[in-house]
Design a protein around this motif. Sequence first.
Motif, short mmCIF file in Angstrom:
data_model
loop_
_atom_site.label_atom_id
_atom_site.label_comp_id
_atom_site.label_asym_id
_atom_site.label_seq_id
_atom_site.Cartn_x
_atom_site.Cartn_y
_atom_site.Cartn_z
N UNK A 60 -0.61 58.42 32.45
CA UNK A 60 0.80 58.73 32.74
C UNK A 60 1.29 60.02 32.06
N UNK A 61 0.67 60.43 30.97
CA UNK A 61 1.16 61.63 30.30
C UNK A 61 0.40 62.90 30.70
N UNK A 62 -0.40 62.78 31.74
CA UNK A 62 -1.23 63.93 32.12
C UNK A 62 -0.40 65.06 32.71
N UNK A 63 -0.84 66.29 32.45
CA UNK A 63 -0.27 67.43 33.16
C UNK A 63 -1.30 67.89 34.18
N UNK A 64 -0.80 68.39 35.29
CA UNK A 64 -1.71 68.85 36.34
C UNK A 64 -1.36 70.30 36.67
N UNK A 65 -2.37 71.15 36.61
CA UNK A 65 -2.17 72.58 36.87
C UNK A 65 -3.14 73.01 37.97
N UNK A 66 -2.89 74.19 38.54
CA UNK A 66 -3.68 74.52 39.73
C UNK A 66 -3.78 76.03 39.97
N UNK A 67 -4.59 76.38 40.98
CA UNK A 67 -4.67 77.76 41.50
C UNK A 67 -4.24 77.73 42.96
N UNK A 68 -3.45 78.71 43.37
CA UNK A 68 -2.99 78.77 44.76
C UNK A 68 -3.15 80.20 45.30
N UNK A 69 -3.66 80.29 46.52
CA UNK A 69 -3.79 81.60 47.18
C UNK A 69 -2.75 81.68 48.30
N UNK A 70 -2.03 82.79 48.36
CA UNK A 70 -1.06 82.97 49.43
C UNK A 70 -1.51 84.12 50.32
N UNK A 71 -1.30 83.95 51.64
CA UNK A 71 -1.63 85.04 52.57
C UNK A 71 -3.06 85.03 53.04
N UNK A 72 -3.71 83.87 52.98
CA UNK A 72 -5.07 83.76 53.54
C UNK A 72 -4.98 84.05 55.05
N UNK A 73 -6.03 84.67 55.65
CA UNK A 73 -5.98 85.00 57.08
C UNK A 73 -5.51 83.82 57.93
#
Length: 461
Positions: A283-296
Motif C-alpha cells: 500500500x505504501x509503494x510509489x510507482x514511477x515510469x517512462x513515457x514517450x510522446x509523439x511516436x509515429x
Amino acid sequence: MNAHDSERLAGLLEEAGFQAQKPESALADVMVFNTCAVRENADQKLYGTLGMLAAEKLNHPTMQIAVGGCLAQKDRGEILRRAPWVDVVFGTHNVGSLPLLLERARIQRESQLEIVESLEIFPSTLPSKRDSLHSAWVSISVGCNNTCTFCIVPALRGVEKDRDKKEILDEVRALVADGVNEITLLGQNVNAYGVELGVRGAFADLLRACGEVEGLERVRFTSPHPRDFTDDVIAAMAETHNVMPHLHMPLQSGSDAILKSMRRSYRADRYLGIVEKVRDALPLASITTDIIVGFPGESEADFQQTLDLIAQAKFEMAFTFKYSKRPGTAAAEMDNQIPEDVVAERYVRLHAFTEEIAWQQKKAQVGREVEVLVSDMPGRKDDATLRQSGRARDFNLVHFVSEERLRPGDIATVTVTQAAPHHLVAENPPNAVRRTRSGDVWESAQASTETRTFLSLTPRP
Ligand code: 5AD
Ligand code: SF4
C-alpha cells in the motif's frame, strides 16, 4: 546502466594507476566520454564537446581523449572521421580494453578503434570505483531480447546475457562487507532475468535471496518490463523485508494502438492491472515510469489515452521524452512521423500533467513518518539551520532539518511537513536516527580521504 559503466571505467583506470580528477579542476591527462545513444540530442552534445576539445588538444598535445558507450558502438569510425583528434574509440563490449587502448595510442601515436559485436566476459568482473560509499549498482544482466520499435538499445548492447545467481549474491555480500547498505539490481529488462538460464521465477528468487543478506538495508531494481512482471515478483517484493516499495515500470504510451506499433507486448489494461496488484500488496509503494510522446501515428485521441492512464496509475514521477528517431529502428522507417510542433505542444501538456499528478501524490504524504537513508551529499546550512537529504523507502527525495550532521548511509525517521512536485520536506529534526555500519565506513574514509582527492588523471610513472 551508463552510470554504472562509468564506475567500471573509473575502477579500471584507477587500477591502471590513474587518479580521478574533479570535473571543475584543470584539464586531465585523459578524458573519457561514456556516451548514450537512446535519444538524438546525446549525439549532438558529444560532437559539440569534441569540437571544443580540438583547441585544448593543440595546447595540451599529450592529453588523450577516449570515447566509449552506445554512441561509439553506433558511430564507430565516424567519430574518428569527424574528430580525428580523438585517441581511442571503444564499444559497449570493450570497456575492459580502455587502459590498454590508451597505452597503445600513446606509444603508437595513432588513434585506436576497438568495437566488437558481442560480449565475451560479463563486465561485472571488472573493477569498479563507486560514486557512493553506501549505495551500489549490481548488474544482473546486460543486453535486451525485446524489439521495441523505437529503441536502439538491442542493436548496441546485444542480446540479453544473464549473470549467474551465485556470482550476483557473492558481489552483493562483498559490497555489504565493504560498507554498502543499499543495492540496485540493474538490467535492461530485469524480470526477464533467468530466461536465458532456463530458470522460471528467477528474478523473484533473486529478490528473496537478497532478503537474506545480513546488513543489507535496501534493495531496489531497474527496470522491469510489464510483459514479464509476474505475480510472483509482486509477492517477492511484498514479502522481502529489504526490497523497497518502489516500482519504476516504463509505460511508454497509454494507447493500445501505439503500444502495438511500438511492439510493447502488453496493453493499457494489463499495465493498470499490475499497478493495482502492486498497490494492493504494497500500500505504501510509489510507482514511477517512462513515457514517450509523439511516436509515429500518435493521434490526439491516443495522446489523451496516455493522459488518462497517467491519472489512473497516479505516478509519483515520470520521465517524459519526445519521440526521437533512431537510425536502424523499425519506427524510424514508419511513414506517419508526427510533425515537430505537434510533438512539442503535446510534450508541454504531458509534462505539466505528470507534474500535477506527481505533486498530488506527494501532498498525500504530508503528516506521514518516513525513513530516510541519508545521502552522500554534504548537507547545507541556511540561517544556521542544517538541512540534509536522502531517499525515503519509496524513493522520494526528502530534505529534512537536522540538529546534528548525520552520516551518509545512516537512517533518519522524519515526519513529512511539506510537499513539492519533486521532493518532500520535513521541517522538524528527525524523530529517530539509526546509525549503520555504512556510516562507520564513511567516517573512517573521511579520516583518510586526503589521499583520495583529486590529482590529475596521470599514469603511474
Ligand atoms: N525516443 C524517445 N525516447 C526513447 N526512449 C528509448 N528510446 C527512445 C526514443 N527513440 C526512452 C524510453 C525508455 C527510456 C530509457 O528512454 O521511454 O524507457
Ligand atoms: Fe529498448 Fe524495449 Fe529493450 Fe527497453 S525493453 S531496452 S525499450 S528494446
